[in-house]
Design an enzyme around this catalytic site. Structure first.
Site, mmCIF file in Angstrom:
data_model
loop_
_atom_site.group_PDB
_atom_site.id
_atom_site.type_symbol
_atom_site.label_atom_id
_atom_site.label_comp_id
_atom_site.label_asym_id
_atom_site.label_seq_id
_atom_site.Cartn_x
_atom_site.Cartn_y
_atom_site.Cartn_z
ATOM 1 N N ARG A 181 43.999 45.607 43.672
ATOM 2 C CA ARG A 181 43.203 44.580 43.003
ATOM 3 C C ARG A 181 43.993 43.814 41.937
ATOM 4 O O ARG A 181 43.737 42.645 41.685
ATOM 5 C CB ARG A 181 41.987 45.223 42.331
ATOM 6 C CG ARG A 181 41.012 45.849 43.299
ATOM 7 C CD ARG A 181 39.786 46.361 42.582
ATOM 8 N NE ARG A 181 39.134 45.288 41.841
ATOM 9 C CZ ARG A 181 38.344 44.379 42.380
ATOM 10 N NH1 ARG A 181 38.111 44.390 43.666
ATOM 11 N NH2 ARG A 181 37.789 43.436 41.633
ATOM 12 N N ARG A 223 50.220 56.220 43.423
ATOM 13 C CA ARG A 223 49.979 54.906 42.839
ATOM 14 C C ARG A 223 50.089 54.951 41.313
ATOM 15 O O ARG A 223 50.310 53.918 40.688
ATOM 16 C CB ARG A 223 48.570 54.402 43.206
ATOM 17 C CG ARG A 223 48.437 53.914 44.644
ATOM 18 C CD ARG A 223 47.039 53.383 44.920
ATOM 19 N NE ARG A 223 46.592 52.569 43.811
ATOM 20 C CZ ARG A 223 45.396 52.679 43.215
ATOM 21 N NH1 ARG A 223 44.540 53.575 43.624
ATOM 22 N NH2 ARG A 223 45.080 51.891 42.218
ATOM 23 N N ARG A 226 31.909 41.957 40.907
ATOM 24 C CA ARG A 226 33.192 42.369 40.363
ATOM 25 C C ARG A 226 33.656 41.330 39.343
ATOM 26 O O ARG A 226 33.382 40.158 39.487
ATOM 27 C CB ARG A 226 34.242 42.486 41.480
ATOM 28 C CG ARG A 226 33.877 43.444 42.587
ATOM 29 C CD ARG A 226 33.517 44.846 42.102
ATOM 30 N NE ARG A 226 34.656 45.615 41.697
ATOM 31 C CZ ARG A 226 35.215 46.565 42.423
ATOM 32 N NH1 ARG A 226 34.786 46.837 43.624
ATOM 33 N NH2 ARG A 226 36.244 47.251 41.949
ATOM 34 N N PRO A 227 34.400 41.755 38.322
ATOM 35 C CA PRO A 227 34.727 40.829 37.229
ATOM 36 C C PRO A 227 35.720 39.716 37.579
ATOM 37 O O PRO A 227 36.112 38.982 36.706
ATOM 38 C CB PRO A 227 35.335 41.741 36.157
ATOM 39 C CG PRO A 227 35.130 43.125 36.600
ATOM 40 C CD PRO A 227 34.885 43.108 38.067
ATOM 41 N N LYS A 287 51.885 52.043 34.133
ATOM 42 C CA LYS A 287 51.595 51.212 35.307
ATOM 43 C C LYS A 287 50.743 50.010 34.916
ATOM 44 O O LYS A 287 51.011 48.880 35.309
ATOM 45 C CB LYS A 287 50.844 52.049 36.347
ATOM 46 C CG LYS A 287 50.255 51.239 37.489
ATOM 47 C CD LYS A 287 49.499 52.094 38.467
ATOM 48 C CE LYS A 287 48.074 52.350 38.092
ATOM 49 N NZ LYS A 287 47.104 51.438 38.722
ATOM 50 N N ASN A 288 49.699 50.239 34.120
ATOM 51 C CA ASN A 288 48.758 49.162 33.793
ATOM 52 C C ASN A 288 49.343 48.133 32.824
ATOM 53 O O ASN A 288 48.749 47.082 32.616
ATOM 54 C CB ASN A 288 47.448 49.742 33.240
ATOM 55 C CG ASN A 288 46.647 50.444 34.326
ATOM 56 O OD1 ASN A 288 46.897 50.243 35.516
ATOM 57 N ND2 ASN A 288 45.699 51.268 33.927
ATOM 58 N N ASP A 318 39.705 56.208 32.408
ATOM 59 C CA ASP A 318 40.794 56.782 33.206
ATOM 60 C C ASP A 318 41.112 58.232 32.835
ATOM 61 O O ASP A 318 41.943 58.862 33.480
ATOM 62 C CB ASP A 318 42.066 55.926 33.078
ATOM 63 C CG ASP A 318 42.028 54.712 34.004
ATOM 64 O OD1 ASP A 318 41.092 54.602 34.810
ATOM 65 O OD2 ASP A 318 42.938 53.866 33.913
ATOM 66 N N ASP A 325 35.086 37.058 38.862
ATOM 67 C CA ASP A 325 34.460 35.769 38.535
ATOM 68 C C ASP A 325 34.745 35.348 37.098
ATOM 69 O O ASP A 325 34.762 34.164 36.780
ATOM 70 C CB ASP A 325 32.950 35.785 38.822
ATOM 71 C CG ASP A 325 32.202 36.838 38.027
ATOM 72 O OD1 ASP A 325 32.839 37.843 37.670
ATOM 73 O OD2 ASP A 325 31.000 36.667 37.778
ATOM 74 N N CYS A 369 36.456 41.627 48.433
ATOM 75 C CA CYS A 369 35.151 41.959 47.840
ATOM 76 C C CYS A 369 34.307 40.703 47.654
ATOM 77 O O CYS A 369 34.825 39.620 47.458
ATOM 78 C CB CYS A 369 35.334 42.635 46.484
ATOM 79 S SG CYS A 369 36.082 41.589 45.251
#
Length: 421
Positions: free
Chosen positions: A92, A401, A121-122, A22-23, A309, A124, A116
């Site tokens: 996300r 998911r 959170r990253p 998935k990732n 994970d 940025d 958010c």
């Protein structure tokens, strides 16, 4: 909402085929926006997050055809450069369209994920990286509005960018953006995950010039255009790891097909330390155990260290193992939400900050528990497989998911798992 009913006590035996990751699939699907001709993918798992991404790309005008695990995406006539809050709030990873849209079309409007607040959170890091490449970015009404229309040739400009935190999606987003930038981009402190490497390998097949993927410095020499290609998504190392732990905990023997041991070094080492036998060949891994396991300490960290994970799954393993184990989570602050559910099943776990102390108990008891996130759900399934009696897991949409055909695969190995409405 569907629930899973698991009757524990069965040893798992047989073979299971691991799905595409998935990732890896999520950024690869988004990379279709970079290509002027169709992209042909195989080993794309049937998962909720992948459905969401395909739907998002469809709203932008990408023509998509899907047949079993094969997906073809044609982004030759993209009409919309926007990812709305409605599409982004459930996932996300939707932020991954930002880099490709900006690089190819010079404009993008993408909702902040999950509504958010920025900062902590990253996301940025994605924005700062694109700004380093010259993009004009404004955040208004919860949307990231980005443009390159003021730049020479309206193209992003190569830059050297150091990421304060290791971010997988940040690395992927900036690597995709840099592929079509003018000049050379150097990403420092880049993520080294296998999924980043898989994306880089596909981009190279599309005509990108990328070196260093898999190390902490990735260099991208921008090109003027990219074309579609054919690509087989890498196997899902987290799905593989989950079935490996299931085999060890139930005292069974399971052979995993389409699984690469070289992506799971840290997990394999810990399973062996716990007392399981793990052997591997080119694309298979076999795990065998008598079910009598020793507790193992875990500390999560970015790849190639132990993956966050897989933390919840090893927490489940430790609940039934001999001795006491320390589980330290260094990546995410809310990654112990499965603990109170496991305590309902009789687990002996105490938490102090980002560390959990797990004392093995002789047996777990089935109970009604609630899934709180994707990997927490997997850990409750594992606990249910070895618990006495029935375990009912509620809110299993999280599982859908990230795990393709979970109950079918487990039942084929001899488990007793039913999905009930």
């Amino acid at each position: 909402m569907d629930k899973l009913l698991i009757t524990g006590g069965n040893r798992l035996h047989g073979e299971v085929t691991i799905s595409g990751a998935k990732n890896a699939a999520l950024p690869i699907l988004c990379a279709s926006l970079l290509a002027e001709t169709p992209l042909h993918l195989s080993s794309v798992a049937a998962l909720k997050d992948i459905d969401t991404t395909i739907k998002l790309l469809d709203t932008m005008g990408v023509k998509i055809s899907r047949n079993a695990d094969k997906v073809t995406l044609d982004a030759s006539e993209v009409a919309s450069f926007e990812a709305t809050y409605e599409m982004v709030k459930t996932m996300r990873a939707s932020i991954l369209v930002l880099g490709p849209l900006l690089a190819r079309f010079g404009t993008a409007r993408v909702s902040l994920p999950g509504g958010c607040a920025i900062g902590s959170r990253p996301v940025d890091l994605h924005i700062k990286g694109l700004q380093a490449m010259g993009a004009a970015i404004h955040i208004t009404h919860g949307y990231i509005q980005a443009s390159t229309l003021h730049l020479p040739n309206r193209r992003l400009q190569g830059a050297r960018y150091y990421m304060d935190l290791v971010t997988v999606t940040g690395t992927e987003n900036l690597m995709m953006a840099a592929a079509l930038a003018e000049g050379t981009t150097v990403l420092e402190n880049a993520a080294k995950e296998p999924e980043v490497i898989d994306l880089a390998e596909m981009l190279i097949k599309m005509g990108a010039r990328i070196t260093g993927a898999g190390t902490d410095v990735i260099t991208i020499e921008g090109v003027e255009k990219l074309n579609g290609t054919s690509h087989n998504v890498v196997c899902d190392r987290i799905e593989a790891g989950t079935y490996m732990v299931a085999a060890a905990m139930t005292g069974g023997e399971v052979k995993l097909l389409n699984a690469r041991a070289d992506l799971l070094d840290a997990v394999i080492e810990k399973l062996r330390e716990a007392g399981a036998t793990v052997t591997s060949e080119a694309d298979t891994i076999t795990v065998k155990s008598d079910g009598k396991l020793k507790a193992v300490n875990i500390r999560t960290a970015p790849h190639p260290a132990f993956p966050t994970d897989m933390q919840a799954q090893f927490m489940a393993l430790n609940t039934m193992s001999e001795g006491v184990a320390k589980v330290t989570e260094t990546i995410f602050e809310n990654r112990f939400m499965h603990v109170q559910e496991m305590q309902r099943m009789g687990a002996d776990i105490s938490i102090d900050g980002n560390t959990a102390l797990v004392k093995g108990v002789p047996s777990l008891d089935g109970a009604t528990v609630m899934a709180t996130d994707l990997r927490a759900s997997a850990s409750l399934v594992l606990a249910g497989l070895v618990a006495r009696g029935d375990t009912l897991i509620e809110r299993i949409y999280h599982l859908d998911r990230g795990y393709e055909n979970l109950e079918d695969k487990l039942n084929a190995l001899g488990a007793n798992v039913k999905r009930i409405a």
